[in-house]
Motif scaffolding. Structure first.
Motif, PDB file in Angstrom:
ATOM      1  N   ILE A  11      23.330 -11.011  64.817  1.00 37.12           N
ATOM      2  CA  ILE A  11      21.957 -10.755  64.361  1.00 37.12           C
ATOM      3  C   ILE A  11      21.330  -9.616  65.170  1.00 37.12           C
ATOM      4  O   ILE A  11      20.684  -8.720  64.617  1.00 37.12           O
ATOM      5  N   THR A  39      22.776  -6.295  64.070  1.00 34.43           N
ATOM      6  CA  THR A  39      22.280  -5.904  62.748  1.00 34.43           C
ATOM      7  C   THR A  39      20.854  -5.383  62.825  1.00 34.43           C
ATOM      8  O   THR A  39      20.506  -4.386  62.179  1.00 34.43           O
ATOM      9  N   VAL A  40      20.013  -6.048  63.618  1.00 34.59           N
ATOM     10  CA  VAL A  40      18.621  -5.604  63.769  1.00 34.59           C
ATOM     11  C   VAL A  40      18.563  -4.223  64.411  1.00 34.59           C
ATOM     12  O   VAL A  40      17.839  -3.330  63.964  1.00 34.59           O
ATOM     13  N   THR A  99      17.329  -1.407  61.689  1.00 36.19           N
ATOM     14  CA  THR A  99      15.878  -1.233  61.728  1.00 36.19           C
ATOM     15  C   THR A  99      15.505   0.240  61.624  1.00 36.19           C
ATOM     16  O   THR A  99      15.999   1.063  62.399  1.00 36.19           O
ATOM     17  N   PRO A 142      24.663  -2.383  58.455  1.00 35.56           N
ATOM     18  CA  PRO A 142      24.537  -3.824  58.230  1.00 35.56           C
ATOM     19  C   PRO A 142      25.512  -4.412  57.229  1.00 35.56           C
ATOM     20  O   PRO A 142      26.013  -5.522  57.443  1.00 35.56           O
ATOM     21  N   ILE A 158      27.409  -7.634  59.141  1.00 39.12           N
ATOM     22  CA  ILE A 158      27.162  -9.031  58.756  1.00 39.12           C
ATOM     23  C   ILE A 158      28.450  -9.735  58.335  1.00 39.12           C
ATOM     24  O   ILE A 158      28.759 -10.834  58.831  1.00 39.12           O
ATOM     25  N   VAL A 183      24.286 -12.741  51.255  1.00 38.32           N
ATOM     26  CA  VAL A 183      23.405 -12.619  52.416  1.00 38.32           C
ATOM     27  C   VAL A 183      23.333 -11.178  52.896  1.00 38.32           C
ATOM     28  O   VAL A 183      22.261 -10.664  53.249  1.00 38.32           O
ATOM     29  N   THR A 184      24.475 -10.495  52.880  1.00 38.60           N
ATOM     30  CA  THR A 184      24.509  -9.098  53.314  1.00 38.60           C
ATOM     31  C   THR A 184      23.625  -8.227  52.430  1.00 38.60           C
ATOM     32  O   THR A 184      22.837  -7.412  52.929  1.00 38.60           O
ATOM     33  N   VAL A 242      19.879  -8.928  53.132  1.00 40.05           N
ATOM     34  CA  VAL A 242      19.391  -8.319  54.369  1.00 40.05           C
ATOM     35  C   VAL A 242      19.212  -6.816  54.183  1.00 40.05           C
ATOM     36  O   VAL A 242      18.203  -6.235  54.626  1.00 40.05           O
ATOM     37  N   ALA A 265      16.133  -6.162  52.133  1.00 38.57           N
ATOM     38  CA  ALA A 265      14.922  -6.430  52.903  1.00 38.57           C
ATOM     39  C   ALA A 265      14.611  -5.281  53.868  1.00 38.57           C
ATOM     40  O   ALA A 265      13.459  -4.824  53.958  1.00 38.57           O
ATOM     41  N   LEU A 266      15.625  -4.796  54.594  1.00 42.02           N
ATOM     42  CA  LEU A 266      15.401  -3.679  55.517  1.00 42.02           C
ATOM     43  C   LEU A 266      14.957  -2.428  54.762  1.00 42.02           C
ATOM     44  O   LEU A 266      14.051  -1.708  55.216  1.00 42.02           O
TER      45      LEU A 266
END
Length: 474
Positions: A246, A249-250, A254, A264, A268, A294-295, A298, A301-302
């Motif tokens: 995590i 990935t952040v 980001t 990412p 992930i 999930v990948t 994410v 979302a980013l």
């Protein structure tokens, strides 16, 4: 960049900038530097490039040659005697020196970035100065890895070099990517591909460094928990892998830090596969589809968070969302695919890299079948190493397919991972020799090999038990 001129001129004329325009509006920033200090800043951007830009091809070719020599010497040393032969002082010395040389070679990539901490370009002989700066930091990193109490553990030097590489690149990204610009393995301002965040080269080293660190941390948690007889140590190892995944990935995804669109989707799945394998859970098609879902979530979302910041503040993550809204996402995807295909097919050397990667995957999966007994010994000493290398293969495969010029990612990751893996195998071979020459205690039979405490000494563990079960699961 020259592409920034159009939006800057249109903004100055109060004309709406078209969504298809590439580039950003130049924004004046009030500073308190003198004219001389500002001139020095421009020189500090320009002068390193005059040295590193023409040197980078020579450095890359030199690294390929040195690594090839390392692989050849390692093959000769490791296969010179039969597995059951006694290890004399001369062979032991050769194993130790080869292991130390591998760690020194693995320290080179992070040293090229750390060298930017010193203003070597202001010297009268900048070529000699940059060489001296890199050698200085190679010596510092390798000394830290080889002289600490962790030096005699199988994954000890690997942990130090990998964690230090990932840590340096993280700090650099958070503080403005100063070390990446104009470094020997970084990006060049004249090319204007990136001015901040993670380039393919930096991502390859960062991602491989974090993943190798996760392998070592999980391995130590498993061994320590088993040795102390604590329950739930497998769960703690899994949580450590998930936490590092995590965090990576952040940092990578980001906007304004890593700002990496293609990172990412590789990180992930790689950490998810590693966590599942350490937990003793099979990676089925259903779980693979869940990881993919999930990948994608994410990544969306980013990208949406970046898109919501407005056109003037977006990175390429948010710009891709706008391209999708405008119906222009497919040309971007097609361009990425064409670039990777061109890199893959433009020379026989590129095809050789693909063959080498495929062959390496088979060797990592079944080392004994291919005669690579030292790798089997490393697997026995560190049960998380084999699932970790599977996760690394997933990481590099996806990153190579999804990034612009992504075929460079496995090549640069190998600069650090392969020497560290060779060093771990050599140390495991040394420990196997010690195990043959030192009879085990009769009241404590062993199962999958000795653990190693902070000082590297053998710790006998009983046959059977959770760690043996873990090895069977993996």
């Amino acid at each position: 960049q020259t592409t920034d001129l159009l939006p800057t001129l249109l903004a100055a004329l109060s004309v709406t900038v078209p969504t298809g325009a590439v580039g950003s509006t130049l924004t004046p920033v009030q500073g308190n530097l003198s004219i001389a200090a500002r001139g020095q800043e421009l020189n500090d951007l320009d002068e390193p490039t005059a040295v590193t830009a023409p040197s980078s091809p020579w450095i890359n070719n030199g690294l390929v040659i040195v690594q090839t020599l390392l692989y050849g010497v390692a093959a000769l040393v490791l296969r010179r005697r039969s597995p059951g032969a006694a290890v004399g002082p001369g062979r032991r010395r050769a194993l130790r020196r080869l292991r130390q040389g591998a760690v020194v070679l693995a320290s080179f990539p992070v040293a090229t970035f750390l060298a930017s901490l010193l203003p070597w370009w202001r010297a009268d002989q900048p070529y000699l100065a940059v060489a001296g700066a890199v050698i200085l930091f190679v010596a510092a990193v390798s000394a830290l890895a080889l002289l600490g109490p962790w030096a005699t553990a199988v994954l000890g030097p690997l942990t130090v070099v990998a964690a230090l590489t990932a840590g340096v690149l993280t700090v650099d990204a958070v503080t403005g990517s100063r070390l990446m610009i104009s470094s020997l393995l970084g990006v060049q301002p004249i090319v204007a591909g990136r001015f901040y965040g993670f380039s393919n080269t930096v991502f390859a080293l960062f991602a491989a460094g974090v993943l190798l660190t996760a392998i070592a941390v999980a391995d130590q948690l498993l061994k320590t928990g088993h040795r102390l007889g604590k329950s739930g140590y497998r769960r703690r190892a899994v949580l450590a892998v998930v936490g590092l995944g995590i965090l990576a990935t952040v940092i990578d995804g980001t906007p304004g830090i890593g700002s990496d669109f293609g990172g990412p989707p590789a990180l992930i799945p790689a950490f998810a596969v590693l966590a599942l394998l350490i937990a003793g859970i099979r990676v089925t098609w259903q779980r693979a589809l869940l990881i993919a879902g999930v990948t994608i979530a994410v990544l969306v979302a980013l990208s949406m968070l970046d898109w919501m910041r407005g056109p003037e503040a977006r990175t390429h993550l948010g710009r891709f969302v706008q391209s999708a809204i405008d119906g222009e996402a497919w040309p971007v995807i097609r361009r990425k695919g064409a670039q990777n295909l061109k890199i893959l097919t433009h020379s026989y050397l590129s095809l050789l890299v693909v063959f080498a990667a495929a062959f390496g995957s088979f060797v990592l999966a079944k080392p004994t079948a291919w005669g690579v007994r030292p790798l089997r010994a490393a697997y026995d000493h560190s049960p998380t190493l084999r699932p970790g290398l599977i996760g690394l293969a997933v990481l590099l495969l996806i990153a190579a397919l999804l990034n612009d010029s992504g075929m460079a990612v496995p090549a640069y990751a190998a600069l650090m991972t392969m020497p560290l893996l060779i060093a771990a195998c050599l140390r495991a071979l040394e420990l196997k020799a010690d195990e043959r020459q030192t009879p085990a205690r009769q009241d404590a039979p062993t199962d999958v090999g000795p653990d190693h405490g902070p000082a590297g000494g053998p710790v006998v563990r009983p046959a059977g038990g959770p760690l043996a079960d873990l090895s069977a699961d993996l």
